[in-house]
Design a protein around this motif. Structure first.
Motif, short mmCIF file in Angstrom:
data_model
loop_
_atom_site.label_atom_id
_atom_site.label_comp_id
_atom_site.label_asym_id
_atom_site.label_seq_id
_atom_site.Cartn_x
_atom_site.Cartn_y
_atom_site.Cartn_z
N ILE A 182 -45.57 14.45 -38.16
CA ILE A 182 -45.25 13.32 -37.28
C ILE A 182 -44.48 13.78 -36.06
O ILE A 182 -44.67 13.27 -34.95
N TRP A 183 -43.58 14.75 -36.24
CA TRP A 183 -42.78 15.26 -35.12
C TRP A 183 -43.68 15.79 -34.00
O TRP A 183 -43.50 15.45 -32.82
N GLU A 184 -44.65 16.62 -34.35
CA GLU A 184 -45.53 17.18 -33.32
C GLU A 184 -46.37 16.10 -32.67
O GLU A 184 -46.61 16.14 -31.45
N ALA A 185 -46.81 15.13 -33.43
CA ALA A 185 -47.57 14.02 -32.85
C ALA A 185 -46.73 13.28 -31.82
O ALA A 185 -47.21 12.92 -30.74
N GLY A 195 -29.65 23.29 -27.49
CA GLY A 195 -30.57 22.20 -27.78
C GLY A 195 -31.38 22.55 -29.01
O GLY A 195 -30.93 23.32 -29.87
N ILE A 196 -32.60 22.03 -29.07
CA ILE A 196 -33.47 22.30 -30.21
C ILE A 196 -34.79 22.88 -29.72
O ILE A 196 -35.15 22.76 -28.54
N ILE A 197 -35.51 23.51 -30.65
CA ILE A 197 -36.88 23.95 -30.36
C ILE A 197 -37.78 22.76 -30.65
O ILE A 197 -38.07 22.44 -31.80
N ASP A 198 -38.18 22.11 -29.58
CA ASP A 198 -38.91 20.85 -29.69
C ASP A 198 -40.33 21.06 -30.22
O ASP A 198 -40.82 20.29 -31.03
N LEU A 255 -41.81 29.28 -27.50
CA LEU A 255 -40.91 28.23 -27.95
C LEU A 255 -40.57 27.32 -26.78
O LEU A 255 -40.11 27.80 -25.74
N TRP A 256 -40.77 26.03 -26.95
CA TRP A 256 -40.42 25.07 -25.92
C TRP A 256 -39.20 24.27 -26.40
O TRP A 256 -39.25 23.65 -27.48
N THR A 257 -38.13 24.31 -25.64
CA THR A 257 -36.90 23.62 -26.03
C THR A 257 -36.80 22.26 -25.34
O THR A 257 -37.60 21.92 -24.46
N PHE A 280 -43.92 34.78 -29.89
CA PHE A 280 -42.52 34.82 -30.34
C PHE A 280 -42.39 34.10 -31.68
O PHE A 280 -41.70 34.58 -32.59
N ALA A 281 -43.06 32.97 -31.82
CA ALA A 281 -42.95 32.19 -33.06
C ALA A 281 -43.43 32.99 -34.26
O ALA A 281 -42.80 32.99 -35.33
N LYS A 282 -44.53 33.70 -34.10
CA LYS A 282 -45.08 34.48 -35.22
C LYS A 282 -44.22 35.71 -35.50
O LYS A 282 -43.99 36.07 -36.66
N ALA A 283 -43.72 36.34 -34.44
CA ALA A 283 -42.94 37.56 -34.61
C ALA A 283 -41.65 37.31 -35.39
O ALA A 283 -41.22 38.16 -36.18
N TYR A 284 -41.05 36.13 -35.19
CA TYR A 284 -39.76 35.85 -35.81
C TYR A 284 -39.79 34.64 -36.75
O TYR A 284 -38.75 34.16 -37.17
N ASN A 285 -41.00 34.16 -37.06
CA ASN A 285 -41.17 33.06 -38.02
C ASN A 285 -40.33 31.85 -37.63
O ASN A 285 -39.54 31.32 -38.42
N ILE A 286 -40.52 31.38 -36.40
CA ILE A 286 -39.75 30.28 -35.84
C ILE A 286 -40.53 28.97 -35.95
O ILE A 286 -41.74 28.93 -35.69
N GLY A 287 -39.84 27.90 -36.33
CA GLY A 287 -40.45 26.58 -36.43
C GLY A 287 -39.90 25.62 -35.39
O GLY A 287 -39.25 26.02 -34.42
N THR A 288 -40.15 24.33 -35.60
CA THR A 288 -39.74 23.32 -34.62
C THR A 288 -39.07 22.14 -35.32
O THR A 288 -39.22 21.94 -36.52
N GLY A 289 -38.35 21.37 -34.53
CA GLY A 289 -37.71 20.16 -35.04
C GLY A 289 -36.20 20.21 -34.85
O GLY A 289 -35.64 21.20 -34.37
N SER A 290 -35.54 19.15 -35.25
CA SER A 290 -34.11 19.01 -34.97
C SER A 290 -33.25 19.98 -35.78
O SER A 290 -32.06 20.15 -35.48
N ASN A 291 -33.81 20.62 -36.82
CA ASN A 291 -33.02 21.60 -37.58
C ASN A 291 -33.19 23.02 -37.04
O ASN A 291 -32.63 23.97 -37.58
N TRP A 292 -33.97 23.18 -35.94
CA TRP A 292 -34.11 24.46 -35.27
C TRP A 292 -33.35 24.40 -33.95
O TRP A 292 -33.83 23.84 -32.97
#
Length: 279
Positions: free
Chosen positions: A46-49, A179-182, A191-193, A260-272
């Motif tokens: 839902i977040w990405e949507a 901020g967060i990684i949106d 990564l888009w913040t 970058f996301a794959k290299a460091y296993n980064i996700g998205t949302g308010s906990n990032w």
């Protein structure tokens, strides 16, 4: 006057689901212009949507109707709604948080719950698992084509009662901004913040400066390094990280010709969370 109808879902295009939504909309009005935003939202995300709606909406003309179907609660008591945004667009969607980014940015001026006794595909029977076809595409097409007015969608509800997802607003401090990684620039792994470019200007950060970048997940630091603030990817060598301004005028982080996301296993949302500190 007919308005464009724009569809978004997590259905993918490997089966007939999206085609069925197009078919329903076309059957309402065969002169309706129907477009796809994306059908590659990760299942149930839902977040990405919510983000993709905001990313796209303002580039469409006022009156455009968006149908967004990421609906893990299909068939439950969650509400089916249509909202009018502050930018003059309409969104047909489940009330499950899909409107979070729109509510924060464009604002929502009115919301109505869909009257399914009127706005439901005829002969759709007792099916309660494909509301994207039977309710949302059908109602969206009727609204976009002028078969019904917005007032005929259903009863007006308090738009302040709509479900939203938790969001951490960006902050500017004395020597840093956070901020967060949106979202991810999915194809390239950037990564888009949610940190706006003016925050850097207020910190007197200019292109060519070196920044400390820290990424925190659920309170635990998962990445820390120094990198250049570049105008474009050409400002670094292949394989090197950089901070840049993305197409929405927010700050991004990338690896030149890498993910970058794959290299460091980064996700998205308010906990990032992400922090930029000027050296």
């Amino acid at each position: 006057m007919k308005n464009a109808l724009v569809l978004q879902s997590d259905f993918g295009i490997s089966d007939g689901a999206v085609s069925a939504m197009h078919g329903v909309a076309h059957s309402v009005c065969n002169e309706l212009s129907i477009f796809d935003l994306t059908h590659d939202i990760p299942p149930f995300n839902i977040w990405e949507a919510s983000y993709r709606l905001w990313q796209t909406m303002t580039y469409w003309t006022e009156g455009t109707v968006f149908v967004s179907v990421i609906d893990p609660g299909v068939g439950s008591t969650r509400r089916s709604i249509v909202v009018k945004t502050g930018s003059g667009h309409y969104v047909v969607t489940p009330d499950n948080g899909t409107l979070t980014h729109i509510q924060r940015t464009e604002g929502i001026v009115e919301a109505r719950i869909i009257d399914e006794t009127i706005n439901r595909l005829p002969k759709s029977g007792e099916s309660y698992t494909f509301h994207g076809r039977d309710i949302y595409a059908y109602t969206g097409a009727r609204l976009a084509s002028g078969v019904i007015s917005y007032e005929e969608v259903g009863e007006k509800i308090d738009h302040e009662s709509l479900v939203t997802l938790p969001v951490k607003e960006p902050k500017r401090k004395k020597h840093s901004t956070e901020g967060i990684i949106d979202i991810l620039d999915v194809r390239f792994g950037n990564l888009w913040t949610n940190i706006p470019r003016p925050f850097f200007r207020e910190l007197d950060i200019v292109y060519g400066d070196t920044l400390n970048v820290t990424i925190i997940y659920d309170g635990r630091e998962v990445y820390h390094s120094a990198m250049t603030f570049g105008r474009s990817f050409a400002d670094t060598h292949k394989g090197e990280p950089l901070v840049y301004v993305n197409s929405l005028d927010n700050l991004g982080v990338a690896i030149n010709q890498g993910s970058f996301a794959k290299a460091y296993n980064i996700g998205t949302g308010s906990n990032w969370e992400i922090v930029f500190t000027k050296l």
